[in-house]
Design a protein around this motif. Structure first.
Motif, PDB file in Angstrom:
ATOM      1  N   ALA A 195       0.848  -1.197   0.000  1.00 20.46           N
ATOM      2  CA  ALA A 195       0.000   0.000   0.000  1.00 20.46           C
ATOM      3  C   ALA A 195       0.879   1.242   0.000  1.00 20.46           C
ATOM      4  O   ALA A 195       0.606   2.204  -0.731  1.00 20.46           O
ATOM      5  CB  ALA A 195      -0.913  -0.016   1.221  1.00 20.46           C
TER       6      ALA A 195
ATOM      7  N   ASP B  37      -6.468  -0.137   1.950  1.00 19.04           N
ATOM      8  CA  ASP B  37      -6.700  -0.291   0.520  1.00 19.04           C
ATOM      9  C   ASP B  37      -7.588   0.822  -0.023  1.00 19.04           C
ATOM     10  O   ASP B  37      -7.301   1.440  -1.042  1.00 19.04           O
ATOM     11  CB  ASP B  37      -7.386  -1.645   0.303  1.00 19.04           C
ATOM     12  N   GLY B  87      -6.907  -5.818  -4.775  1.00 18.84           N
ATOM     13  CA  GLY B  87      -7.472  -5.847  -3.430  1.00 18.84           C
ATOM     14  C   GLY B  87      -8.450  -6.992  -3.265  1.00 18.84           C
ATOM     15  O   GLY B  87      -8.488  -7.639  -2.209  1.00 18.84           O
TER      16      GLY B  87
END
Lengths: 531, 118
Positions: A195, B37, B87
């Motif tokens: 991320a 996310d 994701g």
């Protein structure tokens, strides 16, 4: 030759897809039932003969990749725009850059992948659904090839994620309690790291309007290399990638994840994944995208030194063979990052480029060597574990007599990681230490030499407990590992010996061009052509 | 507007990281990852946003230059789609692993899931 480059990614991905499809074809399952082979087995699993065909397919795909990688080594290749809608000017589309560094990395990745898949031919017999393992293995290999070939930041991120996701699944492959726990920790930390990488990529895109690495590097000076936004992006990228490379403050997942995986996967993870997804990407971002400055150099040097020292001390205390190897991976990765950091420092402060080149050469050579000997050690730990049923060093012993081939190869690996001349590990550590000393970093050079001594101690311990002495209870009934596993070990042992002897020709052919890529600014990346 | 809206995305990111670090329940950790996310995806969309921009679809007969001056940036939208798909894969893997962990340990508490030294 240009057409071969995308194949490095396409062949493993395609093979992985075909493997899963073939294994699940209903027709095949029925034919197996007629053949009467293991009818009570899992309903969807193919029979042993089908297994062998599928394994052969996986081996063939990896072998093809390795041959392509070798063929590309001397080829003169610039930029490849997959799909054909991009060009040099617009920097759109999927761009693959096959420069010296990428060629070196591709050879390393596919070499270790080939040996691991040969090894797993016999090793994975004790698991069910081996085709799933092979499919994930191929996905990981293809994705790592993609990471090193990618010419733009977002493609690199996507391939990093594919490699990471398949490695999470592979660590958990045994589905035992410890493996699941290790995989879950690895997954959580890895995802947070990814991320942050994406945040960094996003910020760089918003600043420059480009994702192409060379373009971003060109446009960054206009934004200002020390503007807060660039520093934020750099912090996110370096943090995320250091996590992937298991540099010390971010290393918590590695000593759990690497030993829990099946041995061929440990070899792949320690041998190439932390390098392709971590160290390679770090070096690419710092040298070719952000441009080496003293700040980034200081970060790299700090990460390298701390990993080197802490990894060594933690490894010395281990009694579990695979955990010892995992901690020693952290320590050896520290060497590589330290060498890159010093080179970046020299480039940023306008020091001697030849010395910077020497440091980078040492780092890259150590990267290659570490891939060879750490995979060798992990694979031999796998055969020892399979034959003796234990991973504890003190429960082994006397394996030289029981498993001559494995012990001999294990010994070569241990000697070369410990830095005994004339094996390859000696030369790469020597070059790094000389490079550090010439760069004026005498303290760092002394620390590197000290860690080399610690590494020697740690592998003397392995020799003493596992290979020498009287066979203990667990080792008494051990026999030599199956032929295919020995083949894998011998191949890597040969690489370890030859790479040490063939240092100078290797530097001219393989490492020189890779060194130039990191030394030159991104101009080299745009040119992509090796001298 | 200005920088504040970006700060919102970063605030969401921090919330997610807090969830991952501070919570000991496997499911809550997974939720933390999901929030991270979303934060990153939102940042991506914001980067491509333009006030009063039109959808990035070039219709027939429209001048490409004039369109480019008014539409939002399509590239981050493509990236967000990719990121969402990644994701999805991750979520599936995380949930599958959580189920397996529950089968082995009989709990979702990370304090009790610690056979390894770490």
């Amino acid at each position: 030759m240009d057409a071969l480059v995308p194949l490095l990614v396409v062949v493993p991905f395609g093979a992985a897809f075909i493997l899963v499809a073939l294994a699940n074809l209903p027709g095949l399952a029925r034919r197996r039932a007629e053949g009467g082979e293991s009818a009570g087995d899992l309903a969807s699993a193919p029979g042993p003969r089908r297994h062998r065909v599928l394994s052969l397919l996986a081996c063939a795909a990896v072998l093809a990749n390795f041959i392509i990688a070798l063929a590309l080594l001397r080829a003169d290749i610039g930029h490849i725009y997959v799909g054909g809608w991009g060009d040099e000017k617009s920097a759109l589309g999927i761009e693959l850059v096959c420069d010296g560094l990428a060629k070196l990395m591709v050879v390393i990745i596919n070499m270790v992948a080939l040996v691991s898949i040969i090894f797993s031919w016999s090793y994975m017999r004790r698991f069910t659904k081996v085709w799933l393992f092979e499919a994930l293995f191929l996905l990981m290999t293809g994705a790592m090839n993609g990471v090193v070939l990618a010419g733009d930041l977002f493609n690199m991120y996507v391939f990093l994620e594919i490699a990471a996701i398949s490695s999470y699944a592979l660590v958990a492959f045994g589905c035992e309690a410890e493996e699941l726990e290790a995989a879950f920790k690895y997954l959580i930390l890895g995802t947070v790291g990814s991320a942050f990488i994406l945040v960094g990529v996003t910020i760089l895109y918003s600043l420059t309007g480009h994702l192409n690495m060379a373009k971003v590097h060109e446009l960054l000076p206009a934004v200002g290399q020390t503007s807060p936004a660039v520093l934020l992006a750099a912090a996110a990228l370096l943090g995320g990638l250091a996590l992937k490379a298991a540099m010390v403050p971010f290393h918590a997942w590695l000593p759990d994840a690497h030993p829990s995986a099946p041995a061929p996967i440990s070899a792949m993870l320690s041998g190439v994944l932390i390098k392709a997804a971590g160290i390679y990407a770090l070096a690419r971002i710092v040298f070719n995208v952000l441009g080496p400055t003293t700040e980034y150099a200081a970060i790299l040097m700090a990460l390298g030194v701390v990993s080197m020292v802490v990894g060594m001390f933690l490894a010395l205390g281990q009694q579990d063979f695979k955990r010892l190897l995992a901690y020693s991976s952290i320590s050896q990765a520290g060497y590589i990052v330290l060498a890159f950091g010093v080179a970046a420092h020299l480039l940023a402060t306008g020091g001697d480029r030849n010395i910077a080149g020497l440091c980078i050469f040492g780092g890259l050579f150590h990267l290659f060597n570490h891939a060879a000997f750490k995979s060798l050690l992990f694979l031999s730990s796998g055969s020892i574990e399979q034959q003796t049923g234990t991973r504890m060093l003190k429960e082994m012993g006397g394996l030289t007599r029981r498993m001559p081939v494995t012990s001999f190869c294990c010994r070569i690996g241990a000697l070369s990681i410990a830095g005994v001349p004339p094996l390859n590990g000696f030369f790469s550590k020597l070059i790094i230490i000389i490079g550090l000393a010439l760069a004026g970093q005498l303290v760092l050079a002394a620390i590197a030499a000290g860690v080399a001594v610690g590494t020697l101690l740690m592998y003397v311990k392995v020799q003493r407990y596992a290979l020498e002495g009287e066979p203990s209870g667990a080792a008494a009934n051990a026999r030599e590992a199956p032929a295919m596993m020995c083949v894998g070990l011998v191949l890597l042992a040969v690489v370890c010996v030859v790479a040490g002897l063939a240092l100078l020709p290797l530097r001219d052919v393989v490492f020189g061009p890779a060194e130039d890529v990191l030394l030159g600014a991104a101009g080299k990346l745009t040119g992509g052509l090796t001298p | 507007m200005g920088i504040a809206i970006y700060m919102l995305a970063f605030a969401l990111l921090v919330v997610g990281i807090y969830g991952v670090i501070a919570k000991r329940n496997v499911i809550k950790i997974i939720l933390g990852i999901l929030i991270i996310d979303y934060a990153v995806n939102m940042l991506l969309v914001l980067v491509g946003y333009r006030r009063d921009g039109v959808a990035p679809i070039l219709s027939e007969g429209q001048d490409a230059k004039a369109w480019a001056a008014t539409s939002v940036d399509p590239l981050p939208q493509a990236m967000v789609l990719t990121s969402i798909v990644i994701g999805l894969g991750l979520t599936a893997l995380m949930v599958a692993m959580a189920i397996r962990l529950y089968q082995k340990y009989g709990t979702f508490d990370m304090n009790e899931i610690r056979k390894l030294k770490g």
